[in-house]
Design an enzyme around this catalytic site. Structure first.
Site, PDB file in Angstrom:
ATOM      1  N   GLY A 214       0.826  -1.205   0.000  1.00  0.00           N
ATOM      2  CA  GLY A 214       0.000   0.000   0.000  1.00  0.00           C
ATOM      3  C   GLY A 214       0.853   1.244   0.000  1.00  0.00           C
ATOM      4  O   GLY A 214       1.433   1.603   1.032  1.00  0.00           O
TER       5      GLY A 214
ATOM      6  N   GLY B 213      -0.036   4.518  -0.893  1.00  0.00           N
ATOM      7  CA  GLY B 213      -0.820   5.735  -1.064  1.00  0.00           C
ATOM      8  C   GLY B 213      -0.089   6.926  -0.474  1.00  0.00           C
ATOM      9  O   GLY B 213       1.128   6.913  -0.276  1.00  0.00           O
TER      10      GLY B 213
ATOM     11  N   MET C 247       0.056   8.122   2.490  1.00  0.00           N
ATOM     12  CA  MET C 247       0.780   7.832   3.733  1.00  0.00           C
ATOM     13  C   MET C 247       1.852   6.771   3.498  1.00  0.00           C
ATOM     14  O   MET C 247       3.020   6.971   3.827  1.00  0.00           O
ATOM     15  CB  MET C 247      -0.203   7.353   4.804  1.00  0.00           C
ATOM     16  CG  MET C 247      -1.109   8.433   5.350  1.00  0.00           C
ATOM     17  SD  MET C 247      -0.340   9.419   6.656  1.00  0.00           S
ATOM     18  CE  MET C 247      -0.544   8.321   8.051  1.00  0.00           C
TER      19      MET C 247
ATOM     20  N   SER D 110      -0.603   8.904  12.631  1.00  0.00           N
ATOM     21  CA  SER D 110      -1.014  10.271  12.348  1.00  0.00           C
ATOM     22  C   SER D 110       0.179  11.053  11.811  1.00  0.00           C
ATOM     23  O   SER D 110       1.317  10.810  12.204  1.00  0.00           O
ATOM     24  CB  SER D 110      -1.544  10.953  13.616  1.00  0.00           C
ATOM     25  OG  SER D 110      -1.905  12.289  13.358  1.00  0.00           O
TER      26      SER D 110
ATOM     27  N   GLY E 237      -0.247  12.577   8.299  1.00  0.00           N
ATOM     28  CA  GLY E 237      -0.682  13.014   6.977  1.00  0.00           C
ATOM     29  C   GLY E 237       0.468  13.177   6.002  1.00  0.00           C
ATOM     30  O   GLY E 237       1.497  12.507   6.084  1.00  0.00           O
TER      31      GLY E 237
ATOM     32  N   LYS F 218      -5.988   5.885  18.335  1.00  0.00           N
ATOM     33  CA  LYS F 218      -6.008   6.697  17.111  1.00  0.00           C
ATOM     34  C   LYS F 218      -7.434   7.125  16.776  1.00  0.00           C
ATOM     35  O   LYS F 218      -7.667   8.243  16.295  1.00  0.00           O
ATOM     36  CB  LYS F 218      -5.408   5.906  15.947  1.00  0.00           C
ATOM     37  CG  LYS F 218      -5.453   6.621  14.591  1.00  0.00           C
ATOM     38  CD  LYS F 218      -4.743   7.967  14.618  1.00  0.00           C
ATOM     39  CE  LYS F 218      -4.414   8.500  13.230  1.00  0.00           C
ATOM     40  NZ  LYS F 218      -5.520   8.564  12.297  1.00  0.00           N
TER      41      LYS F 218
ATOM     42  N   HIS G   9      -8.183   9.980  19.007  1.00  0.00           N
ATOM     43  CA  HIS G   9      -7.373  11.091  18.490  1.00  0.00           C
ATOM     44  C   HIS G   9      -8.103  11.794  17.361  1.00  0.00           C
ATOM     45  O   HIS G   9      -8.197  13.022  17.320  1.00  0.00           O
ATOM     46  CB  HIS G   9      -6.023  10.522  18.026  1.00  0.00           C
ATOM     47  CG  HIS G   9      -5.226  11.410  17.117  1.00  0.00           C
ATOM     48  ND1 HIS G   9      -5.535  11.592  15.776  1.00  0.00           N
ATOM     49  CD2 HIS G   9      -4.107  12.138  17.334  1.00  0.00           C
ATOM     50  CE1 HIS G   9      -4.653  12.403  15.225  1.00  0.00           C
ATOM     51  NE2 HIS G   9      -3.782  12.759  16.143  1.00  0.00           N
ATOM     52  N   ASN G  10      -8.650  11.021  16.429  1.00  0.00           N
ATOM     53  CA  ASN G  10      -9.342  11.627  15.294  1.00  0.00           C
ATOM     54  C   ASN G  10     -10.664  12.270  15.702  1.00  0.00           C
ATOM     55  O   ASN G  10     -11.080  13.276  15.130  1.00  0.00           O
ATOM     56  CB  ASN G  10      -9.570  10.582  14.203  1.00  0.00           C
ATOM     57  CG  ASN G  10      -8.309  10.300  13.408  1.00  0.00           C
ATOM     58  OD1 ASN G  10      -7.206  10.462  13.917  1.00  0.00           O
ATOM     59  ND2 ASN G  10      -8.462   9.877  12.171  1.00  0.00           N
TER      60      ASN G  10
ATOM     61  N   GLU H 247      -9.746  15.538  16.978  1.00  0.00           N
ATOM     62  CA  GLU H 247      -9.409  16.363  15.809  1.00  0.00           C
ATOM     63  C   GLU H 247     -10.667  16.982  15.196  1.00  0.00           C
ATOM     64  O   GLU H 247     -10.668  18.151  14.812  1.00  0.00           O
ATOM     65  CB  GLU H 247      -8.686  15.484  14.797  1.00  0.00           C
ATOM     66  CG  GLU H 247      -8.268  16.162  13.505  1.00  0.00           C
ATOM     67  CD  GLU H 247      -7.637  15.152  12.565  1.00  0.00           C
ATOM     68  OE1 GLU H 247      -8.241  14.865  11.509  1.00  0.00           O
ATOM     69  OE2 GLU H 247      -6.553  14.638  12.888  1.00  0.00           O
TER      70      GLU H 247
END
Length: 301
Positions: free
Chosen positions: A7, A9, A11, A121, A123, A173, A176-177, A180
């Site tokens: 993967g 992508g 990230m 985390s 980005g 996480k 955390h989001n 956010e």
């Protein structure tokens, strides 16, 4: 350290670059070939299939999966279990639901595999700034991948932590989001209030910049807000349509299950839903009711 990354992508691709710069040997695969070719230019070992990726790793193998949550991740883990050997280790660094992670951890352990969940985390800025990582799983398994974590983090001893058993990394996480969501909504409302005060003709970029230094509301989110406002305070090319990737919903659902009041996170999630409505039927109902009971004026379309 040699390992496989599946993967590439936004990230995953940047994580590979940071790990290569840190001296690790990374064998890569992605469904589309272009990111694999890009990673190969940076020094990664390219492969054309998951089978080839596994064949290029030495036992006990480590394979990091950076794929969307849900069926895509599940299918890849199922495929890997048919190719790997007992004592090999799988890492899920995506935004999987922690309940799925707990289930997968138990299933993989029963088959002799090790499983680590890494809530990640950072980005698109993680490549240069480092990633914040919340890690769940057995302590001994974590120690095997510590060199990768220390390279990806902002510093070897900062920005990461082994927070608990399988699923705990993705759980932290998720919360955390959710936080956010609430922070973003508060900033958005504050700047909209200031924009609406037209008599002051406020320079929103100036205000964002001054808040970044010394203010109690300074944060990385504010840094990014200032950068965006510097380009265009009117945000003329941006539509006010805000997506959610799932973690906010899961956080709200968990709060309900635990009887924990979380009004700020919940309302921030609901405001994202509001942003996707071209026209609110609920608002029409409200206007109609005010007209019915009080004769208040309504705007006709």
């Amino acid at each position: 350290m040699k390992f496989g990354m599946i993967g590439l992508g936004r990230m995953g691709g940047n994580m590979v670059k940071r790990l290569l710069k840190g001296g690790h040997e990374v064998v890569v695969w992605n469904r589309s070939p272009e990111p694999v070719q890009e990673a190969a230019k940076e020094g990664a070992v390219p492969t054309q299939s998951v089978e080839e990726l596994v064949s290029k790793l030495d036992a006990p193998r480590v394979v990091w999966v950076m794929l969307p949550a849900g069926d895509v991740t599940q299918q890849m883990i199922d495929k890997l279990t048919g190719l790997l050997s007992p004592d090999d280790l799988i890492i899920d660094g995506g935004n999987s639901n922690y309940k799925d992670t707990q289930r997968r951890g138990q299933a993989l352990k029963a088959k002799g595999f090790h499983f680590i969940d890494v809530g990640t985390s950072g980005g698109i800025w993680g490549l240069t700034e480092g990633y914040s990582m919340m890690i769940g799983g057995e302590a001994a398994a974590f120690e095997r991948i510590r060199p990768l974590i220390e390279t990806l983090a902002p510093a070897p001893d900062q920005g990461w932590g082994h927070v608990g058993p399988s699923g705990s990394g993705h759980f932290v996480k998720m919360v955390h989001n959710g936080i956010e969501y609430g922070m973003m909504q508060a900033y958005a409302e504050g700047f909209e209030i200031m924009k609406a005060k037209s008599e002051f003709d406020l320079d929103l970029y100036q205000i964002a910049e001054l808040w970044r230094n010394g203010s109690v509301v300074r944060s990385w989110l504010l840094d990014l807000t200032a950068a965006g406002l510097k380009e265009d305070q009117q945000l003329a090319d941006i539509k006010g349509w805000v997506a959610d990737s799932g973690e906010g919903r899961w956080t709200v659902a968990e709060a309900i299950d635990l009887d924990v009041p979380a009004p700020t996170i919940t309302l921030a999630l609901l405001m994202r839903f509001v942003s996707r409505q071209d026209e609110s039927y609920a608002a029409k109902i409200l206007a109609m009711m005010r007209n019915q009971f009080g004769g208040h004026a309504v705007k006709r379309g």
